[in-house]
Design a protein around this motif. Structure first.
Motif, mmCIF file in Angstrom:
data_model
loop_
_atom_site.group_PDB
_atom_site.id
_atom_site.type_symbol
_atom_site.label_atom_id
_atom_site.label_comp_id
_atom_site.label_asym_id
_atom_site.label_seq_id
_atom_site.Cartn_x
_atom_site.Cartn_y
_atom_site.Cartn_z
ATOM 1 N N UNK A 103 0.836 -1.207 0.000
ATOM 2 C CA UNK A 103 0.000 0.000 0.000
ATOM 3 C C UNK A 103 0.873 1.261 0.000
ATOM 4 N N UNK A 104 2.022 1.194 0.696
ATOM 5 C CA UNK A 104 2.922 2.346 0.731
ATOM 6 C C UNK A 104 3.541 2.636 -0.633
ATOM 7 N N UNK A 105 3.600 1.615 -1.498
ATOM 8 C CA UNK A 105 4.233 1.800 -2.809
ATOM 9 C C UNK A 105 3.244 2.233 -3.888
ATOM 10 N N UNK A 106 1.966 2.389 -3.541
ATOM 11 C CA UNK A 106 0.954 2.762 -4.535
ATOM 12 C C UNK A 106 1.127 4.218 -4.952
ATOM 13 N N UNK A 107 0.594 4.607 -6.124
ATOM 14 C CA UNK A 107 0.763 5.993 -6.601
ATOM 15 C C UNK A 107 0.248 7.011 -5.589
ATOM 16 N N UNK A 108 0.935 8.151 -5.517
ATOM 17 C CA UNK A 108 0.559 9.197 -4.555
ATOM 18 C C UNK A 108 -0.819 9.784 -4.836
ATOM 19 N N UNK A 150 -3.335 -2.291 -12.792
ATOM 20 C CA UNK A 150 -4.587 -1.681 -13.272
ATOM 21 C C UNK A 150 -4.798 -0.268 -12.733
ATOM 22 N N UNK A 151 -3.768 0.290 -12.090
ATOM 23 C CA UNK A 151 -3.892 1.639 -11.518
ATOM 24 C C UNK A 151 -3.294 2.701 -12.436
ATOM 25 N N UNK A 152 -3.369 2.454 -13.745
ATOM 26 C CA UNK A 152 -2.816 3.396 -14.722
ATOM 27 C C UNK A 152 -3.323 4.824 -14.581
ATOM 28 N N UNK A 153 -4.660 5.035 -14.417
ATOM 29 C CA UNK A 153 -5.151 6.417 -14.284
ATOM 30 C C UNK A 153 -4.519 7.172 -13.121
ATOM 31 N N UNK A 154 -4.286 6.506 -11.995
ATOM 32 C CA UNK A 154 -3.670 7.183 -10.844
ATOM 33 C C UNK A 154 -2.170 7.366 -11.051
#
Length: 541
Positions: free
Chosen positions: A266-271, A322-326
């Motif tokens: 979770x810490x590595x997910x986009x800001x 699948x978090x391309x938009x973020x």
């Protein structure tokens, strides 16, 4: 006798540090420090029962590790790891073992945090050294995989024609560490399987001689600041001579669990991903992942061996892809409802394929009924089993539930239409090109579209993938079609490797180096602005 010597060494160290302490306490603590790390979690109570019979009414005082623990927590935060008590306890056991043994093995299955344990300890001791603490020490950890090169390249060999001696990788690193006159501690890490082919040559180093004897006749003595750390998965093919010479620290993935892995992920997910959105994903995963992991591992058959942590990471990698938009910062401008729909659908899709994608056809039918029951916020009958995890029923209703027809594997979320769609809905009708050779004809079907979509998702995020299947199921054709025709040629360079029984490490390296550009001495890379994808065909596991 070697085990007894380790206990005596530990007791001697404690006696010098606490000269006025009760000797019963010192001996008990040395026995625990040397033996407890090697036991499984369910053996610890038995061991404590034996020691309590041998040392009645002897209470061990809590050792003072506050300074080291504080440094370890700082390092965990910096490395985005979770300082859970079981992990910190194993790191302390490793520290105690390093003090009494110059050779030790950190044994455990993948995801037991073996590499993270010694890296955290080395960084924590270095941090204390920089703060001028007497408990600190500067530590270097040169690492190599001993099974990645032939034996001659590892220790050194004579050339068959010229009879000229050439040093091996292990000998070169060992000599550099032993001749270092600074106070830096060197932990040589052997991150790979331990077997009789290469480890038997280390026996003179691991016993009290502490000397590496090479075929050339050179003898390299081990310096007092050196330690040898072996990091195997198991010791199934190690000889008793080797095992008795090493200290043991056993690490179990079950002690860690998959939740710390999720927290670090979770810490590595986009800001751009908001805190409320992260919390929503956490809630979904905490409700869905434990029962699905239990169901797949206990009640389904998987052709490929998998583990709880491996399946959980599969799911997280698919969600990330699948978090391309973020990642492109477009997620900040998404409609809040659409953002929740996209995230929920990404979690459900990744759950189906990341955890349930490894089971056979019969398992897929069972997993389909199980997941549908969970997503409808019911409790499946299988969870009445006493061994099943006790998790809460899903609190949040899905904004875009899966269609009721078919299996859960039959649908993919279309973010443009904001709805679940069949796999073949977006595939145009295939027409065989005029004059096409037979081996160039690739007719898409549901299974190839599914596998191709997953491979493309993972490749675009740089995730290494393993495609398994029986002979003749179209693995090579599928990969060639995706790599040559689907991936953008201006962004990716492809290297194809065919493995066989005669393939050697040097031949594989030559093929890869030949396809890449030489940047500078010893550094190769793809053409500027591109990423390189290496496809290894016929990999024998």
């Amino acid at each position: 006798m070697r085990a007894v010597k380790s206990v005596l060494t530990a007791a001697g160290n404690l006696k010098r540090a606490f000269a006025s302490a009760d000797e019963d306490i010192l001996v008990l603590r040395s026995i625990k420090d040397v033996n407890a790390p090697k036991f499984l979690s369910h053996d610890i109570p038995l061991f404590e029962g034996i020691t309590s019979d041998l040392f009645p009414k002897v209470e061990l005082p809590t050792p003072d590790y506050e300074e080291l623990l504080g440094a370890m927590r700082d390092v965990c935060e910096r490395m985005k790891l979770q300082p859970v008590p079981s992990f910190l306890a194993k790191v302390l056991e490793l520290h105690e073992m390093i003090l009494v043994r110059h050779g030790l093995m950190v044994v455990g299955m993948p995801f037991a945090a073996k590499s993270s344990a010694y890296r955290v300890l080395a960084a924590a001791l270095t941090q204390l050294f920089e703060r001028k603490s007497p408990k600190g020490a500067r530590v270097s950890t040169p690492a190599l995989n001993p099974k990645s090169v032939p034996l001659g390249r590892l220790y050194g060999e004579f050339d068959v024609v010229s009879h000229e001696w050439s040093d091996g990788i292990l000998a070169t690193i060992f000599r550099a560490c032993s001749t270092d006159v600074s106070e830096t501690k060197h932990w040589m890490v052997f991150d790979g399987p331990v077997d009789a082919v290469w480890i038997e040559s280390m026996n003179t180093v691991l016993d009290d001689n502490k000397k590496l004897c090479l075929v050339s006749g050179e003898i390299i003595s081990m310096s007092p600041t050196m330690n040898l750390l072996f990091e195997p998965m198991d010791l199934a093919v190690a000889s008793p001579a080797t095992v008795s010479r090493c200290g043991m620290v056993y690490m179990e993935p079950s002690l860690l669990g998959w939740l710390p892995l999720m927290e670090s992920w979770v810490l590595s997910l986009p800001n751009a991903l908001m805190e409320s959105q992260r919390a929503s994903m956490r809630e979904l995963m905490e409700c869905l992942v434990p029962p699905c992991l239990w169901f797949v591992l206990k009640l389904c058959r998987a052709p490929v061996p998998t583990s709880e942590m491996g399946l959980a990471q599969n799911m997280m990698r698919l969600i990330s892809s699948q978090l391309g938009p973020w990642r492109d910062a477009e997620g900040e401008h998404l409609d809040p409802k659409q953002a929740v729909e996209t995230l929920q659908s990404a979690v459900v899709f990744s759950l189906i394929w990341g955890i349930g994608g490894t089971v056979d056809a019969e398992g897929r039918r069972k997993f389909d009924a199980f997941v549908r029951c969970l997503l409808k916020r019911d409790r499946p009958p299988e969870l009445s089993n006493p061994t099943a995890p006790k998790t809460a029923v899903l609190a949040t209703k899905l904004l875009k539930p899966l269609p009721d027809e078919g299996l859960v594997y039959d649908y993919v979320y279309d973010s443009q239409k904001r709805a679940w769609a069949g796999w073949m809905a977006s595939v145009p009708n295939y027409a065989i090109p005029a004059g096409a050779a037979f081996h160039d004809i690739f007719v898409p079907i549901t299974e190839t579209v599914q596998a191709g979509h997953l491979i493309e998702l993972l490749l675009l995020q740089g995730v290494p993938s393993l495609i398994c299947g029986s002979t003749g199921t179209g693995k090579t054709i599928l990969m060639r079609d995706r790599l040559l025709h689907t991936l953008p040629a201006e962004q990716f360079q492809t290297v194809f490797l065919n493995f066989s029984a005669q393939t050697s490490a040097s031949a594989s390296q030559s093929i890869i180096d030949g396809a890449l550009d030489k940047r500078r001495k010893g550094v190769f890379g793809p053409q500027l602005g591109k990423k390189c994808v290496i496809f290894v065909d016929d990999l024998n596991m």
